[in-house]
Design a protein around this motif. Sequence first.
Motif, short mmCIF file in Angstrom:
data_model
loop_
_atom_site.label_atom_id
_atom_site.label_comp_id
_atom_site.label_asym_id
_atom_site.label_seq_id
_atom_site.Cartn_x
_atom_site.Cartn_y
_atom_site.Cartn_z
N ALA A 230 3.65 -33.57 -37.71
CA ALA A 230 2.36 -34.11 -38.15
C ALA A 230 1.59 -34.71 -36.98
CB ALA A 230 2.59 -35.17 -39.23
N THR A 231 2.30 -35.42 -36.10
CA THR A 231 1.64 -36.05 -34.95
C THR A 231 1.15 -35.01 -33.95
OG1 THR A 231 3.07 -38.00 -35.20
CG2 THR A 231 1.93 -37.74 -33.10
N THR A 234 -1.67 -32.57 -35.29
CA THR A 234 -2.97 -33.23 -35.44
C THR A 234 -3.66 -33.37 -34.09
OG1 THR A 234 -2.23 -34.47 -37.39
CG2 THR A 234 -4.13 -35.32 -36.21
N GLY A 250 -7.16 -38.33 -30.86
CA GLY A 250 -5.86 -38.23 -31.50
C GLY A 250 -4.84 -39.19 -30.89
N THR A 253 -5.62 -42.75 -31.99
CA THR A 253 -5.30 -42.96 -33.40
C THR A 253 -3.80 -43.17 -33.60
OG1 THR A 253 -7.19 -41.63 -34.10
CG2 THR A 253 -5.43 -41.96 -35.72
N MET A 254 -2.99 -42.33 -32.97
CA MET A 254 -1.55 -42.41 -33.16
C MET A 254 -0.93 -43.56 -32.37
SD MET A 254 -1.12 -39.99 -35.27
CE MET A 254 -1.96 -38.50 -35.83
N LEU A 282 -1.01 -43.26 -41.83
CA LEU A 282 -0.94 -42.56 -40.54
C LEU A 282 0.50 -42.11 -40.30
CD1 LEU A 282 -3.14 -45.00 -38.42
CD2 LEU A 282 -3.82 -42.80 -39.41
N PRO A 283 0.70 -41.05 -39.52
CA PRO A 283 2.05 -40.50 -39.32
C PRO A 283 3.11 -41.48 -38.84
CG PRO A 283 0.42 -38.90 -38.61
CD PRO A 283 -0.34 -40.15 -38.95
N THR A 311 -0.04 -33.92 -45.34
CA THR A 311 -1.49 -33.87 -45.24
C THR A 311 -1.95 -33.82 -43.79
OG1 THR A 311 -1.75 -35.08 -47.33
CG2 THR A 311 -3.64 -35.06 -45.83
N TRP A 312 -1.36 -34.68 -42.95
CA TRP A 312 -1.73 -34.66 -41.53
C TRP A 312 -1.31 -33.35 -40.87
CZ3 TRP A 312 -4.88 -37.76 -38.89
CH2 TRP A 312 -5.17 -39.01 -39.42
N LEU A 315 -3.77 -30.77 -41.88
CA LEU A 315 -5.04 -30.98 -41.17
C LEU A 315 -4.96 -30.42 -39.75
CD1 LEU A 315 -7.85 -32.30 -40.86
CD2 LEU A 315 -6.67 -34.41 -40.19
N GLY A 316 -3.84 -30.67 -39.07
CA GLY A 316 -3.69 -30.15 -37.73
C GLY A 316 -3.71 -28.63 -37.69
#
Length: 346
Positions: A230-231, A234, A250, A253-254, A282-283, A311-312, A315-316
């Motif tokens: 996921a990380t 994204t 990105g 955010t992470m 968030l992841p 979901t993440w 999205l990626g």
Amino acid sequence: MSTQAAPTPDALPSPWPIVARAVALLTAIISVLLIAFAWPSVRSSVHHVPIAVAGPTAAVKQVTAALGQRLPDAFEITEVADTAAAEQLIRDREVYGAIDVSSGTAQVITASAASAAVAQTLHSVATALSQAQAQGTSTAVAVRDLVPLPADDPRGAGLAAGGLPLVMGGLLAALLLTRLVRGTTRRVTAALAFAITGGLAVAAILQFWLGSLNGSYLANTSAIALTIAATSLTILGLESLLGYAGFGLGAATMMLVGNPLSGTSTAPEMLPGWSGTFGQLLPPGAGGQLLRSTAFFDGHGATHSVSVLVTWLALGVVLCLASGLRTRRTATVADTAERPAAHATV
């Protein structure tokens, strides 16, 4: 007579306004880093932590009143009839612990595997709860850890420290794949493959070497792999669509938001204000909670975390595909524009 060559523009000293702007930018960066990592820890406290209180209605009301007086707004209390119901809520990750007065003597039931910080808080209020139950007399309170952390890592240090490498792994994967691998499909495939191999390696280290995890190795591997995927996907998708700006967005955010607000080292409910709830979207936060579920609670309470991570990840993948389609469309338009020019030349 020798002549000295004039200095090139690159060799000239930078103007002082540029120096001042660089200093201001560095000051802003270090301030943001301090706020991102220090603010959640400094402002960490117990508020609205879900616990259960088991016992007769009158005794439960007495305990609830004592808790509300000593620690206002600290707990969200679920009232249950007996010890078995309280223990089931703990195993299902509906609550972090319980105060059991069903037998007439107060007993504190904790789950340090869910949060060592919350378990410590329940320890600290055990004496006050026993005094309230015994109408002011000092009585020793039995404290029982229903879901303890592993004996090799009783403080949960490995699990708490494991969050940052997962975020860094996703960042490094996105960075290296954008530099070393060409083609959207190959990058996505490589990111997923790395998530699997990285999950196998990290789970093995945490579980078999450091002794920080219990439960199924494959389940723990899946939780870690899903977090890495996921990380990385994204950030990879943002970079492929927006370039360096996307990678920076990105990464920030992470790293600067997701990691400090993950609540992995304490509990999301102990973070200030809305930050704990936001961090679970968030992841890093979702991944930390998912790993606790697979390692210590047989997967109970994992639905929300899995949904967030999937979901993440989706999205990626969508961002990567959108970038690939845009690249193909641009190449097609350029090829179409070149053909008339070539015919005109002939």
